[in-house]
Design an enzyme around this catalytic site. Structure first.
Site, PDB file in Angstrom:
ATOM      1  N   GLN A   1      -2.123  -1.944  -6.370  1.00  0.00           N
ATOM      2  CA  GLN A   1      -1.802  -2.732  -5.186  1.00  0.00           C
ATOM      3  C   GLN A   1      -2.322  -2.012  -3.932  1.00  0.00           C
ATOM      4  O   GLN A   1      -2.625  -0.813  -3.956  1.00  0.00           O
ATOM      5  CB  GLN A   1      -0.278  -2.934  -5.150  1.00  0.00           C
ATOM      6  CG  GLN A   1       0.261  -3.689  -3.962  1.00  0.00           C
ATOM      7  CD  GLN A   1       0.702  -2.761  -2.849  1.00  0.00           C
ATOM      8  OE1 GLN A   1       0.841  -1.559  -3.038  1.00  0.00           O
ATOM      9  NE2 GLN A   1       0.911  -3.321  -1.682  1.00  0.00           N
TER      10      GLN A   1
ATOM     11  N   SER B   1      -1.410  -0.540  -1.256  1.00  0.00           N
ATOM     12  CA  SER B   1      -0.960   0.737  -0.701  1.00  0.00           C
ATOM     13  C   SER B   1      -1.203   1.921  -1.618  1.00  0.00           C
ATOM     14  O   SER B   1      -1.073   3.074  -1.197  1.00  0.00           O
ATOM     15  CB  SER B   1       0.537   0.665  -0.379  1.00  0.00           C
ATOM     16  OG  SER B   1       1.296   0.539  -1.576  1.00  0.00           O
ATOM     17  N   LYS B   2      -1.578   1.674  -2.875  1.00  0.00           N
ATOM     18  CA  LYS B   2      -1.662   2.758  -3.859  1.00  0.00           C
ATOM     19  C   LYS B   2      -2.870   3.662  -3.619  1.00  0.00           C
ATOM     20  O   LYS B   2      -3.848   3.275  -2.976  1.00  0.00           O
ATOM     21  CB  LYS B   2      -1.705   2.172  -5.269  1.00  0.00           C
ATOM     22  CG  LYS B   2      -0.498   1.308  -5.616  1.00  0.00           C
ATOM     23  CD  LYS B   2       0.821   2.040  -5.438  1.00  0.00           C
ATOM     24  CE  LYS B   2       2.023   1.281  -5.984  1.00  0.00           C
ATOM     25  NZ  LYS B   2       2.352   0.080  -5.220  1.00  0.00           N
ATOM     26  N   VAL B   3      -2.832   4.865  -4.205  1.00  0.00           N
ATOM     27  CA  VAL B   3      -3.917   5.823  -3.983  1.00  0.00           C
ATOM     28  C   VAL B   3      -5.203   5.407  -4.695  1.00  0.00           C
ATOM     29  O   VAL B   3      -6.281   5.902  -4.378  1.00  0.00           O
ATOM     30  CB  VAL B   3      -3.510   7.255  -4.398  1.00  0.00           C
ATOM     31  CG1 VAL B   3      -2.340   7.749  -3.564  1.00  0.00           C
ATOM     32  CG2 VAL B   3      -3.197   7.346  -5.885  1.00  0.00           C
TER      33      VAL B   3
END
Length: 424
Positions: free
Chosen positions: A199, A201-203
């Protein structure tokens, strides 16, 4: 004269911009353009004579983790549900999950008609402990889900022993831990299955997306069927223009597939992951020192951790400081000083306003089931205490430099110094 807090009309400590997120890898535009002109935008599109981007990403992600199997999925939520179903979890089964996590840790279990049993967490790592998990196991327990939360890796040695002792599948939720490792093995490869979210916001991100990895060929095949309407990829290439998904009739599924655009982006983004994680770790170490001097307690990780991933930097406020101030007021003041969102940590899932099973008719399966999924039946004192005193920063802030970390520490110092102003 010391400037008042920005939320009280003073001058903000910082006005410079922060690193943006996501940061596209250099190869992303060309990869997306290739998909756009390929005539194949999903794995259910016609075969065009070359490997799909989905297959390419699955190979790359499996190789990165040192496992033979990766099945991409539409989201982290989809990946968790696929892994649970592939492990045999179904109607009425109990699944032990952390009480402190994103709401999907509970809703995914509900989504397969099972019962989430919320477990309190270790106050230092904020992850479930083996002892707490074992105390909740009953004859109805069918699986355990461990979340590597924020920047910590859970005690996988102890959790693995508990799962093996009771014959239970152990699922790692690595949505916040891409690239972290435990005793030299990357997380996700330590249990029955590992699930990931890609998603926004993930790294590692393609906007949305997910994946399930495993060493178990049978489990991987079940996941494949479950995510593609009961179909799996053919062993060899079909004729050009034909479908690459085979209708085996082995297991009914649903459409939870990743698009070719997302797979192409993820393959490119994966090339940056280790470098970005190194930058985050170095800045987190700086921040640990600076905030530790102010009395804050940064989140710890388990003893076996060999490499941390900082999806979120979390720290507990100093004991005795700001205790009469709502945490949202503290984080609001920090945000105003930095121009970067500082957030309270997650609310315990049973108290999360997003976790309301009674608003979904699909879960009204009878009085017994409704009583078992009632959030009010869980007492989670450590989760509740953590939620009152822990603040978090998104990993984009950790992609800056030493001066940025000094600004973060200065903002904390200013807010702590003006705590009485927030209490009025």
């Amino acid at each position: 004269m010391v400037s008042p807090l920005a939320v009280k009309g003073g001058e903000a400590l910082r006005t410079r911009p922060w690193p943006a997120w996501p940061q596209p890898a250099p190869g992303v535009p060309a990869a997306v353009a290739e998909v756009l002109g390929s005539g194949r935008w999903s794995i259910s599109g016609p075969y065009r004579g070359t490997d799909s981007h989905e297959r390419r990403f699955a190979r790359a992600f499996a190789d990165y983790h040192g496992v033979p199997y990766c099945v991409p999925a539409a989201s982290g939520t989809a990946g968790l549900m696929l892994a649970l179903e592939a492990c045999g979890v179904g109607a009425g089964d109990e699944v032990i999950v952390p009480g402190l996590s994103w709401v999907a840790s509970g809703s995914t279990v509900l989504g397969v008609n099972a019962v989430p049993v919320f477990c309190d967490v270790d106050p230092d790592t904020l992850c479930v402990s083996p002892e707490a998990v074992e105390a909740l196991i009953t004859e109805r327990t069918r699986a355990v889900v461990v979340v590597h939360l924020y920047s910590a890796v859970a005690d996988m040695d102890g959790l693995t022993r508990v799962a093996e002792r009771h014959g239970l599948p152990l699922v790692e939720d690595c949505a916040q831990a891409h690239g972290a490792s435990y005793r030299g093995v990357k997380v996700g490869a330590l249990a029955t299955a590992g699930t990931f979210s890609m998603q926004h916001s993930k790294v590692l991100t393609s906007g949305e997306g997910g994946a399930v990895i495993t060493r178990d060929a049978d489990l991987a095949r079940r996941v494949e069927h479950l995510r593609a309407d009961g179909r799996c990829l053919s062993d060899g290439p079909p004729a050009p223009g034909a479908m690459e998904l085979v209708e085996t009739g082995e297991l009914m599924g649903s459409n939870r597939c990743l698009s070719e655009f997302q797979a192409a982006i993820l393959t490119e983004q994966l090339t940056l992951l280790d470098e970005q994680n190194r930058t985050r770790r170095a800045n987190a170490a700086r921040l640990d020192g600076l905030l530790g001097e102010l009395g804050l307690r940064p989140q710890a990780t388990s003893e076996g951790t060999t490499s941390r991933t900082y999806y979120t930097y979390a720290a507990r406020l100093p004991e005795g400081a700001l205790e009469d101030v709502p945490l949202t007021d503290v984080t609001g003041a920090l945000t105003a000083e930095l121009g970067f969102p500082v957030q309270p940590c997650y609310a315990p899932i049973p108290a999360n306003r997003l976790y309301v099973p009674q608003t979904r008719r699909r879960y009204t399966l009878g009085p017994d089931h409704e009583a078992r999924i009632d959030p009010k039946r869980f007492a989670l004192p450590v989760c509740e205490d953590t939620a009152r005193r822990t603040v978090t920063l998104h990993h984009a802030a950790l992609l800056g430099d030493a001066e940025d970390m000094a600004d973060i520490a200065a903002a904390f110092a200013k807010v702590l110094r003006h705590g009485a102003d927030l209490a009025t």
